[in-house]
Every structure is written in C-alpha cells, then in structure tokens.
Design a protein around this motif. Structure first.
Motif, PDB file in Angstrom:
ATOM      1  N   LEU A 260       0.840  -1.212   0.000  1.00 55.58           N
ATOM      2  CA  LEU A 260       0.000   0.000   0.000  1.00 55.58           C
ATOM      3  C   LEU A 260       0.872   1.258   0.000  1.00 55.58           C
ATOM      4  N   VAL A 261       1.939   1.204   0.789  1.00 50.54           N
ATOM      5  CA  VAL A 261       2.851   2.351   0.876  1.00 50.54           C
ATOM      6  C   VAL A 261       3.530   2.557  -0.475  1.00 50.54           C
ATOM      7  N   ALA A 262       4.036   1.456  -1.055  1.00 51.91           N
ATOM      8  CA  ALA A 262       4.749   1.576  -2.338  1.00 51.91           C
ATOM      9  C   ALA A 262       3.825   2.147  -3.415  1.00 51.91           C
ATOM     10  N   ASP A 263       2.543   1.785  -3.366  1.00 54.76           N
ATOM     11  CA  ASP A 263       1.592   2.289  -4.366  1.00 54.76           C
ATOM     12  C   ASP A 263       1.441   3.809  -4.291  1.00 54.76           C
ATOM     13  N   GLU A 264       1.629   4.352  -3.095  1.00 59.99           N
ATOM     14  CA  GLU A 264       1.409   5.788  -2.896  1.00 59.99           C
ATOM     15  C   GLU A 264       2.674   6.620  -3.150  1.00 59.99           C
ATOM     16  N   PHE A 265       3.849   5.966  -3.099  1.00 59.05           N
ATOM     17  CA  PHE A 265       5.118   6.686  -3.294  1.00 59.05           C
ATOM     18  C   PHE A 265       5.697   6.270  -4.649  1.00 59.05           C
ATOM     19  N   PRO A 266       5.530   7.092  -5.667  1.00 55.68           N
ATOM     20  CA  PRO A 266       5.904   6.690  -7.025  1.00 55.68           C
ATOM     21  C   PRO A 266       7.357   6.230  -7.098  1.00 55.68           C
ATOM     22  N   GLY A 267       7.593   5.148  -7.825  1.00 55.09           N
ATOM     23  CA  GLY A 267       8.952   4.651  -8.031  1.00 55.09           C
ATOM     24  C   GLY A 267       9.464   3.806  -6.887  1.00 55.09           C
ATOM     25  N   CYS A 268       8.635   3.535  -5.909  1.00 54.51           N
ATOM     26  CA  CYS A 268       9.105   2.770  -4.746  1.00 54.51           C
ATOM     27  C   CYS A 268       8.947   1.268  -4.996  1.00 54.51           C
ATOM     28  N   THR A 269       9.980   0.497  -4.692  1.00 53.38           N
ATOM     29  CA  THR A 269       9.912  -0.961  -4.874  1.00 53.38           C
ATOM     30  C   THR A 269       9.825  -1.652  -3.515  1.00 53.38           C
ATOM     31  N   ASP A 304      -5.595   6.328   3.464  1.00 53.73           N
ATOM     32  CA  ASP A 304      -5.737   7.776   3.743  1.00 53.73           C
ATOM     33  C   ASP A 304      -4.509   8.295   4.507  1.00 53.73           C
ATOM     34  N   GLY A 305      -4.110   7.529   5.523  1.00 54.03           N
ATOM     35  CA  GLY A 305      -2.995   7.977   6.364  1.00 54.03           C
ATOM     36  C   GLY A 305      -1.695   8.006   5.572  1.00 54.03           C
ATOM     37  N   ILE A 306      -1.519   7.027   4.702  1.00 58.03           N
ATOM     38  CA  ILE A 306      -0.295   6.973   3.884  1.00 58.03           C
ATOM     39  C   ILE A 306      -0.232   8.198   2.969  1.00 58.03           C
ATOM     40  N   ARG A 307      -1.384   8.556   2.402  1.00 52.96           N
ATOM     41  CA  ARG A 307      -1.428   9.738   1.527  1.00 52.96           C
ATOM     42  C   ARG A 307      -1.113  10.999   2.339  1.00 52.96           C
ATOM     43  N   GLN A 308      -1.694  11.100   3.530  1.00 51.28           N
ATOM     44  CA  GLN A 308      -1.419  12.279   4.374  1.00 51.28           C
ATOM     45  C   GLN A 308       0.068  12.382   4.696  1.00 51.28           C
ATOM     46  N   LEU A 309       0.683  11.229   4.955  1.00 49.62           N
ATOM     47  CA  LEU A 309       2.106  11.251   5.304  1.00 49.62           C
ATOM     48  C   LEU A 309       2.940  11.686   4.089  1.00 49.62           C
ATOM     49  N   ARG A 310       2.587  11.169   2.896  1.00 51.53           N
ATOM     50  CA  ARG A 310       3.344  11.578   1.701  1.00 51.53           C
ATOM     51  C   ARG A 310       3.211  13.094   1.509  1.00 51.53           C
ATOM     52  N   GLU A 311       1.987  13.601   1.656  1.00 49.90           N
ATOM     53  CA  GLU A 311       1.774  15.057   1.483  1.00 49.90           C
ATOM     54  C   GLU A 311       2.560  15.847   2.533  1.00 49.90           C
ATOM     55  N   LEU A 312       2.597  15.334   3.751  1.00 45.99           N
ATOM     56  CA  LEU A 312       3.346  16.016   4.810  1.00 45.99           C
ATOM     57  C   LEU A 312       4.847  16.031   4.485  1.00 45.99           C
ATOM     58  N   PHE A 313       5.383  14.875   4.072  1.00 45.42           N
ATOM     59  CA  PHE A 313       6.824  14.812   3.787  1.00 45.42           C
ATOM     60  C   PHE A 313       7.188  15.770   2.639  1.00 45.42           C
ATOM     61  N   GLU A 314       6.281  15.866   1.654  1.00 44.41           N
ATOM     62  CA  GLU A 314       6.506  16.810   0.556  1.00 44.41           C
ATOM     63  C   GLU A 314       6.522  18.238   1.086  1.00 44.41           C
ATOM     64  N   ARG A 315       5.531  18.539   1.906  1.00 40.01           N
ATOM     65  CA  ARG A 315       5.366  19.910   2.402  1.00 40.01           C
ATOM     66  C   ARG A 315       6.562  20.346   3.238  1.00 40.01           C
ATOM     67  N   ILE A 316       7.074  19.468   4.087  1.00 39.47           N
ATOM     68  CA  ILE A 316       8.192  19.878   4.963  1.00 39.47           C
ATOM     69  C   ILE A 316       9.542  19.497   4.348  1.00 39.47           C
ATOM     70  N   GLN A 317       9.505  18.909   3.148  1.00 38.51           N
ATOM     71  CA  GLN A 317      10.730  18.474   2.458  1.00 38.51           C
ATOM     72  C   GLN A 317      11.591  17.625   3.392  1.00 38.51           C
ATOM     73  N   MET A 318      11.010  16.573   3.878  1.00 40.97           N
ATOM     74  CA  MET A 318      11.673  15.772   4.910  1.00 40.97           C
ATOM     75  C   MET A 318      12.950  15.098   4.388  1.00 40.97           C
ATOM     76  N   THR A 319      14.011  15.209   5.182  1.00 41.89           N
ATOM     77  CA  THR A 319      15.304  14.649   4.786  1.00 41.89           C
ATOM     78  C   THR A 319      15.539  13.314   5.506  1.00 41.89           C
ATOM     79  N   PRO A 320      16.487  12.512   4.976  1.00 41.14           N
ATOM     80  CA  PRO A 320      16.829  11.271   5.666  1.00 41.14           C
ATOM     81  C   PRO A 320      17.292  11.516   7.105  1.00 41.14           C
ATOM     82  N   ASP A 321      17.991  12.617   7.340  1.00 45.38           N
ATOM     83  CA  ASP A 321      18.455  12.911   8.709  1.00 45.38           C
ATOM     84  C   ASP A 321      17.285  13.081   9.665  1.00 45.38           C
ATOM     85  N   THR A 322      16.244  13.704   9.169  1.00 46.93           N
ATOM     86  CA  THR A 322      15.066  13.897  10.020  1.00 46.93           C
ATOM     87  C   THR A 322      14.426  12.549  10.333  1.00 46.93           C
TER      88      THR A 322
END
Ligand SMILES: NC(=O)c1ccc[n+]([C@@H]2O[C@H](COP(=O)([O-])OP(=O)(O)OC[C@H]3O[C@@H](n4cnc5c(N)ncnc54)[C@H](O)[C@@H]3O)[C@@H](O)[C@H]2O)c1
Length: 350
Positions: A260-269, A304-322
């Motif tokens: 489900l997560v991979a489906d929401e994050f394009p290019g994820c295997t 729904d939650g997975i989509r919200q998380l993807r939108e949040l990570f985009e909005r805050i430009q979340m880095t691997p360090d975070t």
C-alpha cells in the motif's frame, strides 16, 4: 450520566507524545478543559508546526508519572492515561523500569485519581495483549497472550483497573491497534509511519522478514475520537468496558502494508525476505466499539494515512536525517538519554 464536553476537565498524561500531541487540540476544539502531564522524554523531536493545532496548548505539569499525587488532579473530572514506555522494544530494553512505570505507575495514578474525585479513567491499552494469534479474528473476550513486558503490563493494568470499577469510578479500556498518521511529535518506530518514511527517503522497502504477520492499524485521529467518545458516553454503559479500537477492514499482513505504501510513493519498490523472527501476529475484531461506544466511527483507512504522510513529507521536504533523528524513534532517544547521563537507571531525569 452522559457528560457535556464543556463541563469536563480532563487530566491527560503523556500529552507531549505522539498521540497526546494530536489529542490535546482534538479535545480542546470540542470544548473540554485540559491539564497535561509529561516528563518530556521526546521533547527534542518536533516534526512540523501546524499553527491551527498550536492555537491553544494545555497547561502541562513537567513531572514523572511515578510522582503524581492527588492534588495534581484537583478539579479534574476524568483522566486519559497515555504516559508509558510505549512499545515492545522499549519494554524489552528494560523490563524492570517498564513494570515500574507502565504497571505500578499507572495503577498509582488511578488511585490518586480516585482520591482526587475524578470519576472516569480512559486507559490506552493495546491490541498487542493478544500476542501470537493464529489468524482468527480476536474479539475482547479472546484470551490474552502477552509476549513482552510491554504487553504484560497492559494486561496487569487492565486487571487492576477493572477491580477498581464502581459507581464512583468508571475505567474504560481502549485496546488500540497500531497507530499511524501525522503527529508533530512523530514516531517513526511504528509500522506505517516507518514504511512511509523509508519509501520517501530511499524509494525502496526491503523487508528482511516475510511480512506475513497480521497487524491491525488505526489512524491516530480515530484513536482520539475513541478517547473523546469514552469521555462523554454514559458512565453506566461504559464502566469497565474493554474496546478494541480500529475497524475490521484495517487488519493487514505487514507485506500488504508495504505494498500500500509503495503504491502511494511513485517509483518505490518492495521486496520481502524469508525470516519470521517476530512472532507477534494478531487479527482483531472491532465489532464491539462500533456497536457499544455511542457516536464512534473510524474516519480513516491506512491508505488515507499513507497519503497524508506523503503530502506532509513533501510539504516539509523531509530529509533522511530527520527520519533517522533519535527523538522520532522512542528506543533510540531513551538510549541516548541514558548514554549521555541525562536520565538515571530508573529513567528519572538527573
Ligand atoms: N502509538 C501506538 O501505536 C499505540 C498503540 C496502542 C497503544 N498505545 C499506547 O498509547 C499510549 C501513548 O502512545 P504514544 O504512541 O503517544 O507514545 P509516546 O511514546 O509518543 O508518548 C508517551 C509520552 O509519555 C511520556 N512519558 C513516558 N513515561 C513517562 C513517565 N514516567 N512520566 C511522565 N511522562 C512519561 C513521554 O515523555 C511521552 O511524551 C501509550 O500508553 C501506548 O502504549 C499506543
């Protein structure tokens, strides 16, 4: 007696945690008055600022659960108790302190609540009390099989709270599924949040396990709704009730969650491994809460939650360090606080 939210003053422990940071604005928006308590183990971690959620924050006691006395709860009608060491790995890290905080601390809090005249006590238990299930749907009457110190403590607190139930004291026991979804006080050590952060930062979910165990999951806002409904529902109907918190459709095998997560994050295997080191597996029935907790429904699915998380990570430009930051993984942060001698062997601040 059914409560009107405007007349309820609630003592919320663990208010600065993952659920607490969503719950406080949720209850305040519904007109309740709050007093918070938290010792602040994870205060170094704050993932995003949402001003709407910050428009009001409860007065919060910076205090350890084990030191709570009745006067701290003065004037409170109800308690929501979240402040514990909050997952299996934390419990296994130090079973002795886990018993001290999670079992003894929780029961002591309930006794102080009774002394202070608080009539209701909403306890956040966990579906992990069911332990190693066989894949059958487990309801609240199924035998518990705790596999860890964390789950054992949940069972002990439930037992002790049920013994305290009476006309003047209404414990409500919420066995939450594993939470997911955005919270400013983020946790990346719970399955969906972790998988989403992995997908966002690496585009690759490589599981070492075969991903076969069942996990029920529930959105953090739906946990807040269950708590809210437990605070305002009729005392007589809720006294000593145990509710699994979630919805039947949201039981997944871990590898299905990964997909489900991979489906929401394009290019994820996604790839799965062969080991099955973790024997905790449970599939849970959520019929009772929908039938018997007045007004309760779940609003969100895992998708729904997975989509919200993807939108949040985009909005805050979340880095691997975070993603890797210690305060977002409870065990890492507690080990850090110990290694740097900020907390002692009993997990009190030095
Ligand atoms: N998040 C989930 O998936 C989930 C699922 C089922 C049950 N629960 C339960 O819900 C509760 C809250 O979970 P969470 O995810 O918000 O956890 P969390 O770790 O994010 O929050 C717990 C909070 O309690 C505080 N705390 C811990 N020990 C304390 C002590 N001795 N004195 C004072 N404060 C203390 C911490 O500082 C933290 O802010 C826990 O009891 C947890 O077991 C959570």
């Amino acid at each position: 007696m059914r409560q009107h939210p405007q007349n309820v003053r609630v003592f919320v422990t663990g208010v600065n945690g993952y659920i607490g940071a969503v719950l406080a604005p949720y209850l305040l928006e519904r007109g309740m008055a709050l007093v918070g308590l938290d010792t602040g183990y994870y205060r170094d971690g704050w993932l995003y600022s949402d001003n709407r959620c910050q428009s009001a924050t409860p007065h919060t006691l910076n205090k350890d659960l084990r030191a709570v006395v009745a006067s701290d709860l003065e004037g409170c009608d109800a308690v929501v108790h979240l402040a514990e060491l909050s997952n299996d790995p934390l419990g296994e890290n130090n079973p002795r302190v886990t018993h001290q905080i999670n079992h003894l601390g929780s029961v002591a809090l309930a006794n102080e609540a009774v002394r202070a005249g608080a009539r209701r006590f909403v306890y956040t238990s966990s579906c992990s009390v069911y332990g190693a299930g066989s894949g059958e749907f487990l309801d609240e009457d199924a035998p518990v099989q705790p596999q860890t110190a964390y789950a054992e403590c949940k069972v002990l607190v439930e037992r002790d709270l049920l013994q305290m139930a009476g006309p003047g004291f209404t414990p409500v026991l919420l066995r939450n599924a594993t939470a997911f979804g955005p919270s400013p006080r983020m946790r990346f050590d719970i399955v969906i949040n972790d998988l989403c952060a992995l997908a966002w930062t690496t585009r690759r979910i490589a599981m070492t396990s075969d991903g076969s165990p069942w996990r029920p999951v529930v959105h953090v806002a739906d946990i807040c709704e269950a708590i809210y409904r437990s605070l305002i529902g009729p005392e007589d109907a809720l006294r000593g009730k145990i509710f699994n918190v979630g919805q039947n459709s949201e039981n997944y095998r871990v590898r299905e969650l990964a997909q489900l997560v991979a489906d929401e994050f394009p290019g994820c295997t996604v790839s799965v491994g062969s080991s099955s080191a973790d024997n905790r597996s449970y599939r849970v029935s959520f019929d009772r809460i929908h039938r018997e907790l007045p007004g309760f429904t779940c609003r969100y699915t895992a998708r729904d939650g997975i989509r919200q998380l993807r939108e949040l990570f985009e909005r805050i430009q979340m880095t691997p360090d975070t993603y890797q930051f210690r305060a977002f993984t409870r065990l890492k942060q507690l080990k850090y606080l110990q290694a740097t001698r900020q907390i002692d062997a009993e997990f009190y601040w030095r």
